[in-house]
Design a protein around this motif. Structure first.
Motif, PDB file in Angstrom:
ATOM      1  N   LYS A  54     -15.689  49.916  -5.969  1.00 24.86           N
ATOM      2  CA  LYS A  54     -16.253  48.869  -6.827  1.00 24.86           C
ATOM      3  C   LYS A  54     -17.775  48.871  -6.658  1.00 24.86           C
ATOM      4  CE  LYS A  54     -16.000  44.659  -5.336  1.00 24.86           C
ATOM      5  NZ  LYS A  54     -15.478  43.342  -4.916  1.00 24.86           N
ATOM      6  N   TYR A  90     -21.234  46.870  -7.507  1.00 20.02           N
ATOM      7  CA  TYR A  90     -21.635  45.515  -7.873  1.00 20.02           C
ATOM      8  C   TYR A  90     -23.034  45.199  -7.364  1.00 20.02           C
ATOM      9  CZ  TYR A  90     -20.642  44.261  -2.995  1.00 20.02           C
ATOM     10  OH  TYR A  90     -20.666  44.192  -1.620  1.00 20.02           O
ATOM     11  N   LYS A  91     -23.612  44.136  -7.902  1.00 18.26           N
ATOM     12  CA  LYS A  91     -24.876  43.611  -7.428  1.00 18.26           C
ATOM     13  C   LYS A  91     -24.662  42.155  -7.018  1.00 18.26           C
ATOM     14  CE  LYS A  91     -28.733  44.988  -9.446  1.00 18.26           C
ATOM     15  NZ  LYS A  91     -29.248  46.109  -8.630  1.00 18.26           N
ATOM     16  N   GLU A 125     -21.512  37.554  -6.622  1.00 19.93           N
ATOM     17  CA  GLU A 125     -21.255  38.968  -6.887  1.00 19.93           C
ATOM     18  C   GLU A 125     -21.157  39.209  -8.378  1.00 19.93           C
ATOM     19  OE1 GLU A 125     -17.402  41.695  -6.314  1.00 19.93           O
ATOM     20  OE2 GLU A 125     -18.232  40.953  -4.408  1.00 19.93           O
ATOM     21  N   ILE A 126     -21.868  40.217  -8.873  1.00 16.64           N
ATOM     22  CA  ILE A 126     -21.830  40.591 -10.287  1.00 16.64           C
ATOM     23  C   ILE A 126     -21.219  41.985 -10.392  1.00 16.64           C
ATOM     24  CG2 ILE A 126     -23.174  40.993 -12.380  1.00 16.64           C
ATOM     25  CD1 ILE A 126     -25.317  39.145 -11.187  1.00 16.64           C
ATOM     26  N   PHE A 127     -19.989  42.050 -10.865  1.00 18.44           N
ATOM     27  CA  PHE A 127     -19.293  43.332 -10.990  1.00 18.44           C
ATOM     28  C   PHE A 127     -19.962  44.192 -12.057  1.00 18.44           C
ATOM     29  CE2 PHE A 127     -16.213  45.798 -13.472  1.00 18.44           C
ATOM     30  CZ  PHE A 127     -15.770  46.679 -12.498  1.00 18.44           C
ATOM     31  N   LEU A 128     -20.126  45.468 -11.757  1.00 15.77           N
ATOM     32  CA  LEU A 128     -20.701  46.410 -12.718  1.00 15.77           C
ATOM     33  C   LEU A 128     -19.653  47.376 -13.253  1.00 15.77           C
ATOM     34  CD1 LEU A 128     -24.108  47.255 -10.965  1.00 15.77           C
ATOM     35  CD2 LEU A 128     -23.649  45.590 -12.779  1.00 15.77           C
ATOM     36  N   SER A 163     -27.349  49.613  -6.233  1.00 11.80           N
ATOM     37  CA  SER A 163     -26.317  48.583  -6.234  1.00 11.80           C
ATOM     38  C   SER A 163     -25.503  48.712  -4.953  1.00 11.80           C
ATOM     39  CB  SER A 163     -25.417  48.728  -7.473  1.00 11.80           C
ATOM     40  OG  SER A 163     -24.971  50.070  -7.603  1.00 11.80           O
ATOM     41  N   MET A 202     -14.286  39.837 -13.127  1.00 11.57           N
ATOM     42  CA  MET A 202     -15.028  41.053 -13.444  1.00 11.57           C
ATOM     43  C   MET A 202     -15.773  40.934 -14.763  1.00 11.57           C
ATOM     44  SD  MET A 202     -12.235  43.928 -12.333  1.00 11.57           S
ATOM     45  CE  MET A 202     -12.971  45.076 -13.490  1.00 11.57           C
TER      46      MET A 202
END
Length: 221
Positions: free
Chosen positions: A58, A60-61, A68-71, A95, A176
């Motif tokens: 996974k 993320y940033k 948490e910001i899922f990419l 990231s 997500m």
């Protein structure tokens, strides 16, 4: 599995001959990681080119509030590293990368890889192709976060990563996509009602892929 066999099983290296595989193996190694462990954090710098042999990662940033910001996910048989330059021997991490399954990675010394392959114009076009695909992936993320509404976000994930959608709990999918679980439920019901998808035992099957694509491409909507 022998290191050489691991290298041969990665599509990126499929055009290498036996001698080249042996050369690559001389400055590479395989590492295993348990689920939930961290491969690297944002802003870290390393000199390794990494490929996911097996498992799931996974990317993320984290925002200034600690959210948490899922990419995106990285699936097996894919390059992990995010290259910003072919000239520098350092690879910056833009990231965070976390293993969501027990995983195995191939680690390649990037400086020696450049010296033995890229500088001889071996695998250069292959690397550029991978980097272009990553760039396109980031463009899709920008659309998902800044342009797409909830329906477009769901349609995009269904067309791009249906297996992952069906593996995850609905709450995880909502997280997500940065939408509320109730919103996800409404979107799925509407798509099911329109015969775009069907849902059996909580598993989604796509009935009309063209319609799904048109939703996030803005065609015929």
């Amino acid at each position: 599995m022998l290191l050489e066999d691991t290298i041969k099983n990665i599509n990126f290296f499929e055009e290498l001959n036996e001698e080249q595989v042996n050369t690559l193996a001389s400055f590479s190694n395989v590492s295993t990681y348990p689920k939930n462990s961290i491969l690297y954090y944002e802003t870290e710098i390393n000199n390794k080119l990494m490929f996911l042999v097996d498992g799931l990662i996974k990317i993320y940033k984290v925002d200034k509030f600690g959210n948490e910001i899922f990419l995106y996910h990285i699936h097996k048989n894919s390059m992990i590293s995010e290259l910003s330059s072919l000239n520098s021997n350092e690879i910056q991490c833009f990231s965070n990368a976390e293993f969501t399954q027990d995983s195995t990675i191939l680690v390649v010394d990037y400086e020696k890889f450049k010296e033995n392959f890229l500088d001889k114009n071996i695998l250069t076009s292959k690397l550029i192709e991978v980097l272009l695909k990553k760039s396109q992936q980031f463009q899709c993320i920008i659309n998902r976060e800044l342009v797409f509404d909830a329906t477009a976000k769901v349609a995009f994930m269904l067309t791009q990563d249906l297996d992952m959608f069906n593996q995850l709990k609905r709450q995880e999918v909502s997280f997500m996509l940065h939408i509320q679980p109730e919103t996800l439920s409404r979107v799925l019901k509407r798509l099911s009602r329109n015969k775009t998808i069907s849902i059996q035992n909580s598993k989604v099957e796509i009935l009309n892929k063209e319609e799904l694509v048109s939703i996030f491409k803005g065609i015929g909507v």
